[in-house]
Design an enzyme around this catalytic site. Structure first.
Site, PDB file in Angstrom:
ATOM      1  N   LEU A 135      -1.085  -0.696   6.725  1.00  0.00           N
ATOM      2  CA  LEU A 135      -1.421   0.691   6.425  1.00  0.00           C
ATOM      3  C   LEU A 135      -1.710   0.789   4.937  1.00  0.00           C
ATOM      4  O   LEU A 135      -1.125   0.056   4.130  1.00  0.00           O
ATOM      5  CB  LEU A 135      -0.264   1.634   6.779  1.00  0.00           C
ATOM      6  N   ASP A 136      -2.616   1.690   4.566  1.00  0.00           N
ATOM      7  CA  ASP A 136      -2.878   1.935   3.154  1.00  0.00           C
ATOM      8  C   ASP A 136      -1.598   2.378   2.456  1.00  0.00           C
ATOM      9  O   ASP A 136      -0.705   2.975   3.064  1.00  0.00           O
ATOM     10  CB  ASP A 136      -3.928   3.036   2.988  1.00  0.00           C
ATOM     11  N   ARG A 137      -1.524   2.127   1.156  1.00  0.00           N
ATOM     12  CA  ARG A 137      -0.363   2.535   0.361  1.00  0.00           C
ATOM     13  C   ARG A 137      -0.072   4.032   0.526  1.00  0.00           C
ATOM     14  O   ARG A 137       1.083   4.454   0.652  1.00  0.00           O
ATOM     15  CB  ARG A 137      -0.613   2.234  -1.122  1.00  0.00           C
ATOM     16  N   THR A 139      -0.676   6.005   3.004  1.00  0.00           N
ATOM     17  CA  THR A 139      -0.410   6.441   4.375  1.00  0.00           C
ATOM     18  C   THR A 139       1.026   6.100   4.771  1.00  0.00           C
ATOM     19  O   THR A 139       1.495   4.986   4.531  1.00  0.00           O
ATOM     20  CB  THR A 139      -1.384   5.758   5.357  1.00  0.00           C
ATOM     21  N   HIS A 234      -9.369   2.944   4.675  1.00  0.00           N
ATOM     22  CA  HIS A 234      -9.741   4.342   4.433  1.00  0.00           C
ATOM     23  C   HIS A 234     -10.650   4.915   5.526  1.00  0.00           C
ATOM     24  O   HIS A 234     -11.363   5.896   5.300  1.00  0.00           O
ATOM     25  CB  HIS A 234     -10.438   4.483   3.074  1.00  0.00           C
TER      26      HIS A 234
END
Length: 294
Positions: A135-137, A139, A234
């Site tokens: 997961l993105d930082r 999120t 993203h």
């Protein structure tokens, strides 16, 4: 109460359920399977890709037969980690926002993966867990780690084959138009991890498929549920920007408000086949408090 259907042509079970319930989403159909409500020739079947033949009977019952999986009580730990589920094969955890999933080239010491390894080593010095997805930082939400290599390979194959159902919740500015639909785009990521939309013919473009529907709206914001078939960096944030409803707090992709000091995107649920039993399992991460204020 039972709804019965006689199969006319050889097919996969999920396709037959779509014929029986044309107005239902894939999520609802998969839940029928997960809950043990689908029978083929009087036998409960959980797998969406189970093959059925002409003449087979498919029954869907209202009463839930499946036993609920109850996670064992979380052991006491000194590691700052929220464990949602654990067995001999899987470790399912809740990732806070602003924490990296795994270390980058900068070799950050504190990541979700490092915390998971530290947690496991409290009871077994030789223990380890393997990265399956990220997961993105910015999120928050649910992530699964594998405790051995074979489980890692199995889960990664499910992600590759788009067999893992991933559900997100996002608080967005305005209201998406239309209120529900699918965003198909092509995204390119450069060496600095910047993402931009490109033409489908671009040699570095990768397809991104995002399904969404609006759960509720106010005069300024909307709560949206999303599912993704692809896992591009993203991806959801770009899709919401494309719809003119950027995720709250996501200034990079057009948001003008940040009342909660974070990007309001949360990985809410994961559904996949357990690597050991091949049974469908579903895990959910509770929405953070910031979402409740909506």
């Amino acid at each position: 109460m039972v709804m019965r259907h006689t199969v006319e042509h050889d097919a996969e079970l999920l396709a037959v359920l779509r014929l029986m319930y044309p107005a239902s989403s894939s999520t609802k159909l998969r839940k029928m399977l997960t809950q043990g409500r689908v029978l083929v020739n009087d036998d409960v079947v959980h797998r969406a890709k189970h093959g059925v033949a002409s003449g087979d009977t498919v029954d869907v019952i209202v009463r839930q037969r499946a036993e609920e999986r109850t996670p064992p009580p979380a052991p006491r730990s000194t590691v700052q980690l929220e464990v949602l589920f654990e067995d001999e094969t899987l470790l399912v955890v809740n990732k806070p926002h602003q924490l990296l999933s795994v270390a980058t080239d900068r070799l950050e010491a504190d990541t979700l993966h490092s915390r998971c390894v530290e947690y496991l080593k409290e009871t077994d010095a030789q223990a380890w867990c393997f990265i399956v997805h990220r997961l993105d930082r910015d999120t928050s939400g649910i992530m699964v780690f594998a405790k051995h290599q074979q489980a890692k390979r199995d889960l990664q194959q499910q992600f590759h084959d788009r067999e893992v159902h991933r559900t997100y919740r996002a608080l967005v500015e305005g209201t998406p138009t239309p209120a529900a639909g699918t965003v198909n785009s092509w995204l390119m990521e450069d060496k600095h991890l910047n993402v931009k939309a490109v033409n489908k013919s671009h040699p570095q473009g990768k397809k991104a498929i995002t399904h969404y529907h609006t759960l509720t709206s106010s005069s300024e914001t909307s709560l949206v549920e999303l599912s993704i078939e692809t896992g591009r960096r993203h991806q959801i944030r770009m899709a919401m920007q494309h719809l003119g409803a950027p995720v709250v707090g996501d200034e990079r992709h057009g948001a003008t408000s940040d009342p909660h000091g974070r990007v309001m995107l949360h990985a809410h649920a994961l559904e996949f086949l357990h690597p050991e039993s091949d049974d469908p399992v579903r895990f959910e991460s509770p929405l953070p408090k910031a979402f409740h204020s909506f």
